[in-house]
Scaffold this active site. Structure first.
Site, short mmCIF file in Angstrom:
data_model
loop_
_atom_site.label_atom_id
_atom_site.label_comp_id
_atom_site.label_asym_id
_atom_site.label_seq_id
_atom_site.Cartn_x
_atom_site.Cartn_y
_atom_site.Cartn_z
N HIS A 1 -19.55 47.99 24.11
CA HIS A 1 -19.06 48.75 22.95
C HIS A 1 -19.14 47.89 21.68
CE1 HIS A 1 -16.59 51.06 20.22
NE2 HIS A 1 -15.68 50.11 20.18
N GLN B 1 -15.09 66.65 23.95
CA GLN B 1 -16.03 66.21 22.92
C GLN B 1 -16.09 67.20 21.75
OE1 GLN B 1 -18.04 63.11 22.79
NE2 GLN B 1 -16.15 62.82 23.94
N HIS C 1 -14.00 50.00 26.42
CA HIS C 1 -13.83 48.96 25.40
C HIS C 1 -14.23 47.58 25.91
CE1 HIS C 1 -11.27 52.05 23.32
NE2 HIS C 1 -11.94 51.55 22.31
N ASN C 2 -15.47 47.50 26.42
CA ASN C 2 -16.02 46.24 26.93
C ASN C 2 -17.04 45.68 25.92
OD1 ASN C 2 -18.52 47.68 27.45
ND2 ASN C 2 -17.39 48.67 29.12
N HIS D 1 -14.27 43.29 16.87
CA HIS D 1 -13.27 44.28 16.46
C HIS D 1 -12.38 44.80 17.59
CE1 HIS D 1 -15.79 47.58 17.95
NE2 HIS D 1 -14.74 48.37 17.79
N ASP D 2 -12.80 44.64 18.85
CA ASP D 2 -11.97 45.09 19.99
C ASP D 2 -11.73 43.96 20.99
OD1 ASP D 2 -11.19 47.79 19.58
OD2 ASP D 2 -13.20 48.51 20.08
N ASP E 1 -17.66 52.61 14.99
CA ASP E 1 -16.67 52.70 16.07
C ASP E 1 -16.65 54.09 16.71
OD1 ASP E 1 -14.81 51.34 17.64
OD2 ASP E 1 -13.12 51.91 16.37
C1 LLI Z 1 -13.70 59.88 22.25
C2 LLI Z 1 -14.93 59.23 22.33
O1 LLI Z 1 -13.61 61.15 22.75
C3 LLI Z 1 -11.57 55.90 20.04
C4 LLI Z 1 -10.16 55.31 20.16
C5 LLI Z 1 -9.14 56.28 19.64
C6 LLI Z 1 -12.04 55.96 18.58
C7 LLI Z 1 -11.70 54.74 17.82
C8 LLI Z 1 -10.07 53.94 19.52
C9 LLI Z 1 -10.69 53.87 18.19
C10 LLI Z 1 -8.40 58.65 19.51
C11 LLI Z 1 -7.96 59.40 20.76
C12 LLI Z 1 -9.03 59.54 18.44
C13 LLI Z 1 -6.84 60.39 20.54
C14 LLI Z 1 -8.03 60.48 17.76
C15 LLI Z 1 -7.72 61.75 18.50
C16 LLI Z 1 -7.31 61.70 19.95
C17 LLI Z 1 -12.41 61.90 22.55
C18 LLI Z 1 -12.38 63.08 23.52
C19 LLI Z 1 -12.61 59.22 21.70
C20 LLI Z 1 -15.07 57.94 21.84
C21 LLI Z 1 -12.73 57.92 21.19
C22 LLI Z 1 -13.99 57.28 21.28
O2 LLI Z 1 -15.96 59.95 22.90
C23 LLI Z 1 -17.24 59.36 23.04
C24 LLI Z 1 -11.56 57.30 20.59
N1 LLI Z 1 -10.48 58.02 20.48
N2 LLI Z 1 -9.37 57.62 19.88
O3 LLI Z 1 -8.14 55.88 19.04
N3 LLI Z 1 -12.27 62.60 24.88
C25 LLI Z 1 -11.19 61.81 25.35
C26 LLI Z 1 -13.15 62.89 25.88
C27 LLI Z 1 -11.46 61.62 26.82
N4 LLI Z 1 -12.69 62.33 27.05
O4 LLI Z 1 -14.16 63.55 25.77
ZN ZN Z 2 -13.98 49.94 18.94
#
Ligand code: LLI
Ligand code: ZN
Length: 254
Positions: free
Chosen positions: A11, A212, A7-8, A47-48, A160
């Protein structure tokens, strides 16, 4: 923006340039006003703001000062309210007020749009927005101000979570960055003695591909299907999500 793994400032810039692509490809200039398109681009940049690499849940469960403020004021969107406050502070400085030329009515619309869109980025409100937008889709009208607000929130959130719509190698870099940020939060949670979810635990042997695949299946497919159904020209987003999903699946199989 802070020097955190995900979140830099990159992003924020990524979200901004992705919104530009979604506006052009989705022909959103025909649906939203020129001011609303401008507000979306600015919103992406703010936004962040000041994200510390720690999510809302961390602030609430560790009783950080921001978490305490949220509990006391009754709004659990800890970070999103903080991003809005800093955005307002920057925009109210004449040196950086990109809304300065607007009359009072349009300035109010700009701030309201920005605030609505930043608050909508809290994933706790994800399903609510997706349901409202999907319900409105068959009758979506640019003459309906509420529909235009739904569309703005959908586009901000699409940007996002747009990592999964990018070429696989790019998508993978973002996935590695978010993983490291989650692990650093998990390290802090262990140090504070609060619960650590497996996704945040670097000793849990998480597989990047599986993380993922879960994110794509549970959140991204439905979301990009909804936005591509409403706006012609965004079909490529869901196609790229599907193709990245297949790539991750083939990595698990090995
Ligand atoms: C990702 C990811 O991979 C962001 C973050 C957030 C999306 C938007 C803030 C706002 C949650 C995490 C989503 C909890 C809901 C369900 C689980 C997830 C898998 C997550 C990019 C996010 C952004 O991959 C490119 C976000 N997640 N969430 O609130 N993960 C997690 C991995 C760690 N590694 O592959
Ligand atoms: Zn964001």
């Amino acid at each position: 923006y802070r020097n955190v793994p995900y979140h830099n400032f990159f992003h924020a810039v990524d979200a901004c340039q992705t919104i530009r692509t979604f506006i052009f490809d989705g022909k959103l200039q025909d649906f939203l006003t020129e001011l609303e398109c401008f507000v979306l681009l600015i919103t992406a940049l703010v936004h962040d703001l000041d994200h510390m690499g720690l999510n809302n849940s961390f602030h609430l469960k560790t009783d950080s000062p921001l978490g305490i403020l949220s509990s006391a004021s009754g709004n659990n969107s800890v970070l999103e309210v903080h991003h809005c406050n800093l955005a307002i502070e920057i925009l109210e400085d004449p040196k950086s007020n990109v809304f300065i030329g607007l009359d009072a009515g349009n300035a109010k619309l700009a701030y309201r749009g920005l605030i609505d869109c930043v608050l909508a980025t809290d994933m706790a409100r994800h399903n609510e927005l997706l349901e409202d937008f999907t319900k409105a889709t068959p009758t979506l009208s640019k003459d309906n101000a509420e529909h235009r607000t739904f569309a703005m929130k959908m586009v901000m959130k699409a940007a996002d979570i747009s990592n999964v719509t990018k070429p696989f190698a790019v998508s993978k870099k973002w996935a590695m960055a978010v993983t490291e940020e989650f692990y650093q939060q998990g390290d802090k949670e262990k140090a504070s003695g609060v619960d650590v979810l497996p996704m945040f635990d670097r000793s849990a042997n998480n597989e990047l591909a599986k993380g993922q695949i879960g994110f794509i299946n549970f959140i991204c497919i439905k979301y990009f299907t909804a936005i591509a159904t409403a706006f012609d020209g965004l079909q490529w987003t869901i196609e790229n999500v599907q193709s990245n999903l297949e790539r991750w699946k083939s990595e698990v199989a090995h």
